[in-house]
Design a protein around this motif. Sequence first.
Motif, mmCIF file in Angstrom:
data_model
loop_
_atom_site.group_PDB
_atom_site.id
_atom_site.type_symbol
_atom_site.label_atom_id
_atom_site.label_comp_id
_atom_site.label_asym_id
_atom_site.label_seq_id
_atom_site.Cartn_x
_atom_site.Cartn_y
_atom_site.Cartn_z
ATOM 1 N N ALA A 78 0.816 -1.215 0.000
ATOM 2 C CA ALA A 78 0.000 0.000 0.000
ATOM 3 C C ALA A 78 0.849 1.264 0.000
ATOM 4 C CB ALA A 78 -0.935 -0.005 1.197
ATOM 5 N N ASP A 82 0.755 3.938 -2.980
ATOM 6 C CA ASP A 82 0.394 5.341 -2.763
ATOM 7 C C ASP A 82 1.374 6.274 -3.457
ATOM 8 O OD1 ASP A 82 -1.884 4.874 -1.367
ATOM 9 O OD2 ASP A 82 -1.018 5.202 0.611
ATOM 10 N N ASN B 76 -4.068 0.219 -5.498
ATOM 11 C CA ASN B 76 -3.838 -0.063 -4.090
ATOM 12 C C ASN B 76 -4.827 -1.109 -3.582
ATOM 13 O OD1 ASN B 76 -3.180 0.002 -1.431
ATOM 14 N ND2 ASN B 76 -3.075 2.232 -1.313
#
Lengths: 337, 337
Positions: A78, A82, B76
């Motif tokens: 993650a 991002d 994500n």
Amino acid sequence: MANLRKTPTMHDVARAAGVSPMTVSRAFKTDALINEQTRARIMAAADKLGYVLDSTASSLRSQKTDFVAVTVPSINNANFADTVGALSEKLKPRGLQILLGYTNYDVHEEERLIAQFLRRKPQAVIVTGGQHTPRTRQMLENAAVPVIETWDLPAQPLGHVVGFSNAQAVQAMVDHFVAQGLTRIAFIGGDVDRDTRGLDRRRGFQAAMQRHGLEGRLIAAGAPPISMREGAEAMGSLLDSAPDTEAVICVSDLSAFGALSECQRRGVAVPGQISIAGFGNYEVGAICVPSITTIDPAPRRIGELAAEVLCDVLDGNTEHPVQRHITPQLLLRESSV
Amino acid sequence: MANLRKTPTMHDVARAAGVSPMTVSRAFKTDALINEQTRARIMAAADKLGYVLDSTASSLRSQKTDFVAVTVPSINNANFADTVGALSEKLKPRGLQILLGYTNYDVHEEERLIAQFLRRKPQAVIVTGGQHTPRTRQMLENAAVPVIETWDLPAQPLGHVVGFSNAQAVQAMVDHFVAQGLTRIAFIGGDVDRDTRGLDRRRGFQAAMQRHGLEGRLIAAGAPPISMREGAEAMGSLLDSAPDTEAVICVSDLSAFGALSECQRRGVAVPGQISIAGFGNYEVGAICVPSITTIDPAPRRIGELAAEVLCDVLDGNTEHPVQRHITPQLLLRESSV
DNA sequence: ATGAAAGCGCTAACAA
DNA sequence: TTGTTAGCGCTTTCAT
């Protein structure tokens, strides 16, 4: 059959619209000098023919692509997602497209990727970390392409840098625990050094412990990336081998969450009997009960800054290598008190 | 300065090695007919010059790229990342490179991406889901490029399909709860229909409830993707508005974990007072305490099958559209009993 | 505002 | 096994 027709080219569109190919080319550029009515006619013809601009030919002739090569250690993370997401959003308005590759935390796989990417003549190369094979370094130098290293502060930067000191961030965490009077502190992380950011965090842990005159306990959790499950297993062996441990710092929130879960399964109170901290400010650590103390490295900010640096470089506003430092924030939560 | 030299071309390498450009071209192809000593000489010369093959020119001349365009809703998301990861690994040996784009659960963003990707003349286009704008459908038809839709069973497939019925999978979950004697069952999911897989899951929930003569409770959790936090908030309003609810099915494990956490904060027993189930078999659901009952759609398997289908198509072994169905598994865990 | 000529770097097709 | 010729589809450059 209609499908046997060759793919239409600019030439075909030009003929259909009664103009020269050059005018069609102009019609497809947003900022070109062209009569709006001519453009409308051309677009109508293009639409009817199902014409699609060939950006391969375009790139070859103009000697210019709209690619930016980006490598990250893992596609399934993650934090890096991002960074790539922010990067992608910031570069989209400039018409730049990301060529994404993941190295699986392996500098040789990175080398393979970079070699492949460079054949496409990207406008820039953005990599994660500052650890590369000699051949990678040489390829990037030869290519004379702007390079941005992220998520780290390389000792010998290849070019621009957008990052932070992983070691320093973890030292702040150790200081926090020591200030609370805790002394028996462990670190759960990878058992090999492929993940240089993880390695830096471990080094930061040991340096800080040493500074405080304490002995750090290292628990090996397997090869990076360390999963929740591996975090749980590592916590299990820690509880077995050193049950008097007062605090655990994990290489990431994911392993920290695994460690927390293992404590819950064993009826070990967190906090109270043992404090837990992670790294990365993943969502799971903010939501779980108790929430997990962590360090926020601002992954989106890294992507935004990298995009900023890149745009400056492409605009010619940046002649010399730039260093943009992030300041990770310590987020105190329920898992430590 | 050496750096002012133009980038070397095949011509330069040819001259340095005393051969023709064509021979250099052959030296860079793995399967070409060429004397090994000649190749070695050429490679040495190339290395010395820092030569890098220009794949733009190569693609233009051969009218063939090594791109495969892939779109996923979110960069994500561990599930889609797994699919892309498996796809990428399976395509790497064939020398195919993935051009990855994410649609942010928006068919118009998908349209924009596909338009951009098609300019690169990819060998194939692999998309997530079966919902597309008319223009997207038309562009893909015009391009006459192989298309694979994944993670869904589209009513009107564009080409090949590797997926499963999201609705059916959730129906199995409802059946499971009903078989346990539970009747007051809620569904936590997105409040708009952008995420068609989420929508399908909700429909499956309602269809199953209706089949059992029960009334399903729908809790809106915001716009997709539904985060852990939104899952927690949705569970909060459910506990406030319908505290007699016996079971909750969430659109994904992430929201299910948020829901579980909210229960823990409020002292609501899971299971016991309320059972919770998710979707997707994310790691968090396997590790947390209690672990979360879920459905495993086998994301890596989807990627592997898509790669298989693609290879068959590229090898000419597949003339007609293919449908490969996944059978999601119900994983019973501690959050439901 | 539009057109004509040339060529980006490579490889298909053919020749030797 | 290697070389020669031509041209992929577009845009640069210069002309009108």
